[in-house]
Design a protein around this motif. Sequence first.
Motif, PDB file in Angstrom:
ATOM      1  N   ILE A 126     -19.009  12.563  24.458  1.00 35.84           N
ATOM      2  CA  ILE A 126     -19.117  12.072  23.079  1.00 35.84           C
ATOM      3  C   ILE A 126     -17.954  12.544  22.196  1.00 35.84           C
ATOM      4  CG2 ILE A 126     -20.624  13.916  22.177  1.00 35.84           C
ATOM      5  CD1 ILE A 126     -20.993  10.122  21.451  1.00 35.84           C
ATOM      6  N   VAL A 127     -17.280  13.622  22.584  1.00 29.57           N
ATOM      7  CA  VAL A 127     -16.114  14.036  21.782  1.00 29.57           C
ATOM      8  C   VAL A 127     -14.821  14.239  22.589  1.00 29.57           C
ATOM      9  CG1 VAL A 127     -17.368  15.038  19.830  1.00 29.57           C
ATOM     10  CG2 VAL A 127     -16.872  16.467  21.816  1.00 29.57           C
ATOM     11  N   MET A 128     -14.919  14.662  23.834  1.00 30.52           N
ATOM     12  CA  MET A 128     -13.695  14.954  24.580  1.00 30.52           C
ATOM     13  C   MET A 128     -13.037  13.667  25.090  1.00 30.52           C
ATOM     14  SD  MET A 128     -13.120  18.068  24.275  1.00 30.52           S
ATOM     15  CE  MET A 128     -11.822  18.374  25.461  1.00 30.52           C
ATOM     16  N   PRO A 129     -11.715  13.524  24.854  1.00 30.87           N
ATOM     17  CA  PRO A 129     -11.038  12.307  25.320  1.00 30.87           C
ATOM     18  C   PRO A 129     -10.795  12.333  26.835  1.00 30.87           C
ATOM     19  CG  PRO A 129      -9.455  13.780  24.286  1.00 30.87           C
ATOM     20  CD  PRO A 129     -10.795  14.440  24.143  1.00 30.87           C
ATOM     21  N   SER A 130     -10.520  11.163  27.379  1.00 28.07           N
ATOM     22  CA  SER A 130     -10.259  11.066  28.817  1.00 28.07           C
ATOM     23  C   SER A 130      -8.898  10.428  29.039  1.00 28.07           C
ATOM     24  CB  SER A 130     -11.359  10.221  29.466  1.00 28.07           C
ATOM     25  OG  SER A 130     -10.815   9.286  30.373  1.00 28.07           O
ATOM     26  N   LYS A 131      -8.122  11.030  29.911  1.00 28.43           N
ATOM     27  CA  LYS A 131      -6.796  10.485  30.217  1.00 28.43           C
ATOM     28  C   LYS A 131      -6.919   9.089  30.821  1.00 28.43           C
ATOM     29  CE  LYS A 131      -4.379  11.614  33.905  1.00 28.43           C
ATOM     30  NZ  LYS A 131      -3.499  12.273  34.919  1.00 28.43           N
ATOM     31  N   LYS A 132      -7.880   8.932  31.716  1.00 32.50           N
ATOM     32  CA  LYS A 132      -8.021   7.638  32.385  1.00 32.50           C
ATOM     33  C   LYS A 132      -8.387   6.525  31.417  1.00 32.50           C
ATOM     34  CE  LYS A 132      -9.268   8.990  37.087  1.00 32.50           C
ATOM     35  NZ  LYS A 132     -10.403   9.278  37.955  1.00 32.50           N
ATOM     36  N   GLY A 133      -9.327   6.821  30.514  1.00 32.55           N
ATOM     37  CA  GLY A 133      -9.753   5.804  29.542  1.00 32.55           C
ATOM     38  C   GLY A 133      -8.602   5.385  28.638  1.00 32.55           C
ATOM     39  N   ALA A 134      -7.823   6.388  28.196  1.00 30.35           N
ATOM     40  CA  ALA A 134      -6.674   6.106  27.336  1.00 30.35           C
ATOM     41  C   ALA A 134      -5.627   5.305  28.108  1.00 30.35           C
ATOM     42  CB  ALA A 134      -6.080   7.417  26.827  1.00 30.35           C
ATOM     43  N   ALA A 135      -5.344   5.714  29.337  1.00 29.80           N
ATOM     44  CA  ALA A 135      -4.319   5.047  30.145  1.00 29.80           C
ATOM     45  C   ALA A 135      -4.719   3.597  30.436  1.00 29.80           C
ATOM     46  CB  ALA A 135      -4.097   5.812  31.453  1.00 29.80           C
ATOM     47  N   ARG A 136      -6.002   3.386  30.709  1.00 33.23           N
ATOM     48  CA  ARG A 136      -6.449   2.008  30.975  1.00 33.23           C
ATOM     49  C   ARG A 136      -6.293   1.129  29.734  1.00 33.23           C
ATOM     50  NH1 ARG A 136     -11.651   0.789  32.070  1.00 33.23           N
ATOM     51  NH2 ARG A 136     -12.455   2.762  31.293  1.00 33.23           N
ATOM     52  N   ALA A 137      -6.498   1.720  28.543  1.00 38.07           N
ATOM     53  CA  ALA A 137      -6.334   0.929  27.312  1.00 38.07           C
ATOM     54  C   ALA A 137      -4.858   0.585  27.093  1.00 38.07           C
ATOM     55  CB  ALA A 137      -6.900   1.693  26.115  1.00 38.07           C
ATOM     56  N   ILE A 138      -3.980   1.552  27.340  1.00 37.98           N
ATOM     57  CA  ILE A 138      -2.543   1.307  27.141  1.00 37.98           C
ATOM     58  C   ILE A 138      -2.052   0.257  28.157  1.00 37.98           C
ATOM     59  CG2 ILE A 138      -0.239   2.348  27.247  1.00 37.98           C
ATOM     60  CD1 ILE A 138      -1.612   5.040  26.434  1.00 37.98           C
ATOM     61  N   SER A 139      -2.374   0.459  29.413  1.00 39.92           N
ATOM     62  CA  SER A 139      -1.881  -0.503  30.416  1.00 39.92           C
ATOM     63  C   SER A 139      -2.554  -1.862  30.219  1.00 39.92           C
ATOM     64  CB  SER A 139      -2.075   0.031  31.836  1.00 39.92           C
ATOM     65  OG  SER A 139      -3.407   0.387  32.044  1.00 39.92           O
ATOM     66  N   GLY A 140      -3.788  -1.846  29.719  1.00 46.28           N
ATOM     67  CA  GLY A 140      -4.477  -3.110  29.428  1.00 46.28           C
ATOM     68  C   GLY A 140      -3.782  -3.903  28.339  1.00 46.28           C
ATOM     69  N   ALA A 141      -3.298  -3.204  27.317  1.00 46.10           N
ATOM     70  CA  ALA A 141      -2.593  -3.893  26.226  1.00 46.10           C
ATOM     71  C   ALA A 141      -1.277  -4.483  26.732  1.00 46.10           C
ATOM     72  CB  ALA A 141      -2.350  -2.937  25.066  1.00 46.10           C
ATOM     73  N   LEU A 142      -0.598  -3.740  27.623  1.00 45.80           N
ATOM     74  CA  LEU A 142       0.654  -4.260  28.191  1.00 45.80           C
ATOM     75  C   LEU A 142       0.377  -5.523  29.012  1.00 45.80           C
ATOM     76  CD1 LEU A 142       2.380  -0.958  29.458  1.00 45.80           C
ATOM     77  CD2 LEU A 142       2.778  -2.186  27.311  1.00 45.80           C
ATOM     78  N   ALA A 143      -0.651  -5.452  29.845  1.00 47.23           N
ATOM     79  CA  ALA A 143      -0.982  -6.604  30.695  1.00 47.23           C
ATOM     80  C   ALA A 143      -1.389  -7.799  29.830  1.00 47.23           C
ATOM     81  CB  ALA A 143      -2.110  -6.230  31.657  1.00 47.23           C
ATOM     82  N   ASP A 144      -2.193  -7.521  28.805  1.00 46.94           N
ATOM     83  CA  ASP A 144      -2.660  -8.600  27.925  1.00 46.94           C
ATOM     84  C   ASP A 144      -1.492  -9.304  27.243  1.00 46.94           C
ATOM     85  OD1 ASP A 144      -4.845 -10.030  26.601  1.00 46.94           O
ATOM     86  OD2 ASP A 144      -4.210  -8.975  24.780  1.00 46.94           O
ATOM     87  N   VAL A 179       0.200   8.549  28.572  1.00 40.11           N
ATOM     88  CA  VAL A 179       1.450   7.803  28.395  1.00 40.11           C
ATOM     89  C   VAL A 179       2.359   8.029  29.608  1.00 40.11           C
ATOM     90  CG1 VAL A 179       3.590   7.693  27.010  1.00 40.11           C
ATOM     91  CG2 VAL A 179       1.343   7.720  25.877  1.00 40.11           C
ATOM     92  N   ALA A 180       2.424   9.275  30.085  1.00 40.88           N
ATOM     93  CA  ALA A 180       3.256   9.578  31.265  1.00 40.88           C
ATOM     94  C   ALA A 180       2.754   8.804  32.478  1.00 40.88           C
ATOM     95  CB  ALA A 180       3.248  11.082  31.530  1.00 40.88           C
ATOM     96  N   ASP A 181       1.448   8.720  32.631  1.00 36.98           N
ATOM     97  CA  ASP A 181       0.867   7.991  33.772  1.00 36.98           C
ATOM     98  C   ASP A 181       1.212   6.507  33.730  1.00 36.98           C
ATOM     99  OD1 ASP A 181      -0.266  10.211  34.794  1.00 36.98           O
ATOM    100  OD2 ASP A 181      -2.339   9.467  34.752  1.00 36.98           O
ATOM    101  N   VAL A 182       1.081   5.923  32.555  1.00 36.81           N
ATOM    102  CA  VAL A 182       1.297   4.468  32.441  1.00 36.81           C
ATOM    103  C   VAL A 182       2.774   4.115  32.580  1.00 36.81           C
ATOM    104  CG1 VAL A 182       1.164   2.480  30.877  1.00 36.81           C
ATOM    105  CG2 VAL A 182      -0.761   4.090  31.025  1.00 36.81           C
ATOM    106  N   PHE A 183       3.642   4.901  31.949  1.00 36.91           N
ATOM    107  CA  PHE A 183       5.052   4.491  31.868  1.00 36.91           C
ATOM    108  C   PHE A 183       5.948   5.134  32.929  1.00 36.91           C
ATOM    109  CE2 PHE A 183       3.376   3.397  27.711  1.00 36.91           C
ATOM    110  CZ  PHE A 183       3.924   2.152  27.502  1.00 36.91           C
ATOM    111  N   GLY A 184       5.459   6.151  33.608  1.00 32.99           N
ATOM    112  CA  GLY A 184       6.291   6.782  34.634  1.00 32.99           C
ATOM    113  C   GLY A 184       7.591   7.297  34.027  1.00 32.99           C
ATOM    114  N   ARG A 185       8.732   6.971  34.662  1.00 36.04           N
ATOM    115  CA  ARG A 185      10.020   7.478  34.169  1.00 36.04           C
ATOM    116  C   ARG A 185      10.359   6.978  32.772  1.00 36.04           C
ATOM    117  NH1 ARG A 185      13.698   9.475  37.839  1.00 36.04           N
ATOM    118  NH2 ARG A 185      15.420   8.556  36.684  1.00 36.04           N
ATOM    119  N   HIS A 186       9.873   5.784  32.443  1.00 33.59           N
ATOM    120  CA  HIS A 186      10.173   5.234  31.109  1.00 33.59           C
ATOM    121  C   HIS A 186       9.516   6.052  29.988  1.00 33.59           C
ATOM    122  CE1 HIS A 186      11.453   2.321  28.161  1.00 33.59           C
ATOM    123  NE2 HIS A 186      10.203   2.141  27.751  1.00 33.59           N
TER     124      HIS A 186
END
Lengths: 85, 402
Positions: free
Chosen positions: B262-280, B309-316
């Motif tokens: 309910i309060v702690m963020p998740s790297k996976k959830g955030a990464a899926r949202a970022i990569s989802g926006a790119l794909a969309d 962000v590091a997970d989604v973008f890699g070297r970029h």
Amino acid sequence: MSVKDKVIKIIAEQAVLDVEDVKMDSTLEDLGIDSLGLVESIFAIEEEFDIQVPFNANDPAESDFDISSVASIIDAVQGLIAEQS
Amino acid sequence: MTRVVITGAGTINALGHSVSQTFEAMREGRCGIGALDIRDVDRLGVKIGGQVRDFDETAHFNRQQIALYDRFTQFTLLAAGEAIAQSGIHFNGELSNTSGVVLGTAGGGVNTWDENYRTVYEDGKNRVHPFVIPKLMNNAAASHVSMEYNLKGPSFTVATACSSSNHAMGQAFHMIRSGIAKAMITGGTESMLCFGGVKAWEGLRVMSKDACRPFSANRNGMVQGEGAAVFVFESYDHAKARGADILAEVVGFAMTSDASDIVMPSKKGAARAISGALADGQIAPEEVGYINAHGTGTAANDKTECAAVADVFGRHADRLMISSTKSMHGHLIGGTGAVELLACIMALRDGVIAPTIGYEEPDPECALDVVPNQAREAKVDVALSNAFAFGGLNAVLALRRV
């Protein structure tokens, strides 16, 4: 200030009119006071005179509080003050 | 699918009472956070906030309007007025019937709750003003905008804590993209800098008592802000046909839920949202030049967000810029994504990247280019805006330069 003058002042403020323009036979409709303006006026009357006004916005006509004219409102307020003081 | 563009922007927040004042403050890296000027501040442990200064409600609204407009509604109406004036759009006829307003807010009329609880609990009165409910309800701001501008299509309010604005703007984007609406008013608003509103946040023990320093190793928590930002989203064809000035194109949006805490963020959830926006938005990761971070200045957010962000973008990830403007305007909770979208527009349109101010010590777990302390000039093609809310609700928007 008399009860009458205080009620007229509250109604005038709600209608954004000068007190002179609020006549005893005016209806709330004449004065451009809508349903929200009416409940706000009743709130102001309750605060001013420290009374409870029996008024249900669901069916104003069924309430004991007669709002058909400025004069009837003043009468009703005077009655409530006498009853509740 | 219909292309969606932004043709108007308006705001009032701790950095200024307009978009131009806010851009100027962001360019200069100015801090809008300061001593709170509210009742009973001496009983608070947290005494700072990004408060809207020099605001006189009577200069903008009459007595009857003030009786119905909580501070969050007042902010919204002023921001909406600026956005709609810039856009030059007029809502009438069929356009009016299909256009609506979708706004984010987490708390709605918190000041109205606070004042009237005082009346009945502290002052012991048994009567409150008759407009308490229409004043405090979360949809009050959206409804007043609809009434003021004749918007008769789909209108509602989204409450997803710190992601409210991004979720709201995402809905507006989807409605235009799918053809439901030709134009939508959208954004977010919040005003909970009152005794009860700050005391509640204090309870969580995530608040800083001195400054918001996102990504800096010596950060010590978040700082609340207040205000609103409102945009005109419009179909590209409609905007072109009437010769409107286009500020940016909205190209992608994604929402995810962590389904974990309910309060702690998740790297996976955030990464899926970022990569989802790119794909969309059919965006190649290398096209992203700037990310407006959620960047709350809490250890939990900042580390998780940088890792995502590091997970989604890699070297970029090492080449793009990522800044948190919360360091300047504070965390506007349900209104925050809307004010932060302004930084994305400034990056795309003016080529100016708003800095993360208050940055003092590098944190190895946040080793990205956070644009520390000073704004930077750069040409950016695509900008993202992150929002990751309590409850694990994530929403990321992608904007492209036009």
